[in-house]
Design a protein around this motif. Structure first.
Motif, PDB file in Angstrom:
ATOM      1  N   ASP A  67       0.862  -1.169   0.000  1.00  0.00           N
ATOM      2  CA  ASP A  67       0.000   0.000   0.000  1.00  0.00           C
ATOM      3  C   ASP A  67       0.903   1.226   0.000  1.00  0.00           C
ATOM      4  O   ASP A  67       1.954   1.232   0.635  1.00  0.00           O
ATOM      5  CB  ASP A  67      -0.889   0.016   1.247  1.00  0.00           C
ATOM      6  CG  ASP A  67      -1.967  -1.064   1.199  1.00  0.00           C
ATOM      7  OD1 ASP A  67      -2.298  -1.532   0.092  1.00  0.00           O
ATOM      8  OD2 ASP A  67      -2.469  -1.425   2.274  1.00  0.00           O
ATOM      9  N   GLY A  68       0.500   2.254  -0.710  1.00  0.00           N
ATOM     10  CA  GLY A  68       1.349   3.440  -0.823  1.00  0.00           C
ATOM     11  C   GLY A  68       2.435   3.186  -1.857  1.00  0.00           C
ATOM     12  O   GLY A  68       2.213   2.508  -2.861  1.00  0.00           O
ATOM     13  N   ASP A  69       3.616   3.722  -1.601  1.00  0.00           N
ATOM     14  CA  ASP A  69       4.721   3.556  -2.548  1.00  0.00           C
ATOM     15  C   ASP A  69       5.185   2.106  -2.586  1.00  0.00           C
ATOM     16  O   ASP A  69       5.174   1.406  -1.582  1.00  0.00           O
ATOM     17  CB  ASP A  69       5.905   4.448  -2.162  1.00  0.00           C
ATOM     18  CG  ASP A  69       5.647   5.919  -2.458  1.00  0.00           C
ATOM     19  OD1 ASP A  69       4.728   6.221  -3.230  1.00  0.00           O
ATOM     20  OD2 ASP A  69       6.377   6.763  -1.904  1.00  0.00           O
ATOM     21  N   SER A  70       5.644   1.686  -3.748  1.00  0.00           N
ATOM     22  CA  SER A  70       6.148   0.324  -3.920  1.00  0.00           C
ATOM     23  C   SER A  70       7.627   0.262  -3.547  1.00  0.00           C
ATOM     24  O   SER A  70       8.278   1.291  -3.325  1.00  0.00           O
ATOM     25  CB  SER A  70       5.979  -0.117  -5.376  1.00  0.00           C
ATOM     26  OG  SER A  70       6.926   0.552  -6.201  1.00  0.00           O
ATOM     27  N   GLY A  71       8.151  -0.958  -3.513  1.00  0.00           N
ATOM     28  CA  GLY A  71       9.570  -1.144  -3.267  1.00  0.00           C
ATOM     29  C   GLY A  71      10.430  -0.500  -4.347  1.00  0.00           C
ATOM     30  O   GLY A  71      11.536  -0.038  -4.071  1.00  0.00           O
ATOM     31  N   LEU A  72       9.913  -0.453  -5.586  1.00  0.00           N
ATOM     32  CA  LEU A  72      10.670   0.172  -6.677  1.00  0.00           C
ATOM     33  C   LEU A  72      10.788   1.682  -6.491  1.00  0.00           C
ATOM     34  O   LEU A  72      11.755   2.290  -6.946  1.00  0.00           O
ATOM     35  CB  LEU A  72      10.016  -0.123  -8.029  1.00  0.00           C
ATOM     36  CG  LEU A  72      10.178  -1.539  -8.556  1.00  0.00           C
ATOM     37  CD1 LEU A  72       9.458  -1.699  -9.897  1.00  0.00           C
ATOM     38  CD2 LEU A  72      11.631  -1.931  -8.689  1.00  0.00           C
ATOM     39  N   ILE A  89      14.793  -6.949  -3.885  1.00  0.00           N
ATOM     40  CA  ILE A  89      13.349  -6.757  -4.079  1.00  0.00           C
ATOM     41  C   ILE A  89      12.695  -8.128  -4.008  1.00  0.00           C
ATOM     42  O   ILE A  89      13.121  -9.063  -4.688  1.00  0.00           O
ATOM     43  CB  ILE A  89      13.048  -6.103  -5.444  1.00  0.00           C
ATOM     44  CG1 ILE A  89      13.659  -4.706  -5.543  1.00  0.00           C
ATOM     45  CG2 ILE A  89      11.547  -6.081  -5.705  1.00  0.00           C
ATOM     46  CD1 ILE A  89      12.969  -3.638  -4.747  1.00  0.00           C
ATOM     47  N   LEU A  90      11.650  -8.248  -3.179  1.00  0.00           N
ATOM     48  CA  LEU A  90      10.872  -9.480  -3.039  1.00  0.00           C
ATOM     49  C   LEU A  90       9.492  -9.268  -3.634  1.00  0.00           C
ATOM     50  O   LEU A  90       8.904  -8.207  -3.429  1.00  0.00           O
ATOM     51  CB  LEU A  90      10.678  -9.814  -1.562  1.00  0.00           C
ATOM     52  CG  LEU A  90      11.666 -10.685  -0.852  1.00  0.00           C
ATOM     53  CD1 LEU A  90      11.245 -10.868   0.594  1.00  0.00           C
ATOM     54  CD2 LEU A  90      11.838 -12.015  -1.506  1.00  0.00           C
ATOM     55  N   THR A  91       8.975 -10.270  -4.333  1.00  0.00           N
ATOM     56  CA  THR A  91       7.627 -10.127  -4.870  1.00  0.00           C
ATOM     57  C   THR A  91       6.915 -11.458  -5.013  1.00  0.00           C
ATOM     58  O   THR A  91       7.550 -12.476  -5.252  1.00  0.00           O
ATOM     59  CB  THR A  91       7.643  -9.406  -6.236  1.00  0.00           C
ATOM     60  OG1 THR A  91       6.308  -9.242  -6.687  1.00  0.00           O
ATOM     61  CG2 THR A  91       8.420 -10.200  -7.263  1.00  0.00           C
ATOM     62  N   GLY A  92       5.633 -11.406  -4.858  1.00  0.00           N
ATOM     63  CA  GLY A  92       4.787 -12.566  -5.136  1.00  0.00           C
ATOM     64  C   GLY A  92       4.260 -12.511  -6.552  1.00  0.00           C
ATOM     65  O   GLY A  92       3.594 -13.423  -7.019  1.00  0.00           O
TER      66      GLY A  92
END
Length: 186
Positions: A67-72, A89-92
């Motif tokens: 929610d809000g800004d992303s990790g990028l 960076i982790l992602t599903g």
């Protein structure tokens, strides 16, 4: 596991873990602490940036979608504070496009969830991203991705079917039919 730090030459290096999944961060923080890291946890990119400004981390693990800004979005802000910081960076929701974007923005590596503490530590310490592992061998099916996306948008709209249908650009009855089906496993 030993109580000695696994990272040579550093006495309890600092890891900033930024993810909006409280269960994941609790488990990962405990596992990384056992591996000799001092861990700070933030639930959003904004909170993570404030924490990094107060206590500069040596390493950071960022969730791609929050929610809000992303990790990028957070990634270059952290690297402005310390260009030598190693960031994973982790992602599903892995894709070649986001993996390439993360690496271009300065990430040390990019991992697909689920990832355990050993995977994260290896990614943090590796010199270069393993391009072959950026997207898993057996990624989620299109049906599963669609189901996951619908669930995320539904949660963003507090369970409101009509608002979710509008956000997804589909008819409310179509959305209701999709929600009545069992989710596909993979």
């Amino acid at each position: 596991m030993t109580d000695e730090p696994l990272i040579e030459g550093e006495e309890h290096p600092h890891l900033l873990l930024v993810d909006d999944d409280a269960t994941f961060t609790r488990v990962m923080a405990r596992a990384m602490s056992r591996r000799g890291l001092r861990v700070s946890v933030a639930g959003s990119a904004e909170e993570g940036l404030l924490m990094a400004k107060e206590d500069l981390p040596d390493y950071a693990v960022l969730d791609l979608k929050m929610d809000g800004d992303s990790g990028l979005v957070l990634l270059p802000k952290l690297l402005e504070l310390d260009a030598e910081m190693r960031v994973v960076i982790l992602t599903g929701y892995s894709s070649i496009a986001t993996a390439v974007e993360a690496i271009k923005r300065g990430a040390t590596n990019y991992l697909c969830k689920p990832a355990d503490a050993d995977d994260v530590l290896t990614a943090l310490l590796s010199e270069h991203a393993d391009l072959d592992s950026l997207v898993p061998d057996n990624p989620m099916s299109v049906d599963r991705l669609q189901w996951e996306h619908i669930q995320r948008v539904l949660a963003e709209h507090d369970g409101n079917i009509s608002a979710t249908a509008r956000a997804l650009g589909m008819h409310r009855r179509t959305l209701q039919r999709k929600l009545q089906k069992r989710p596909v496993r993979r």
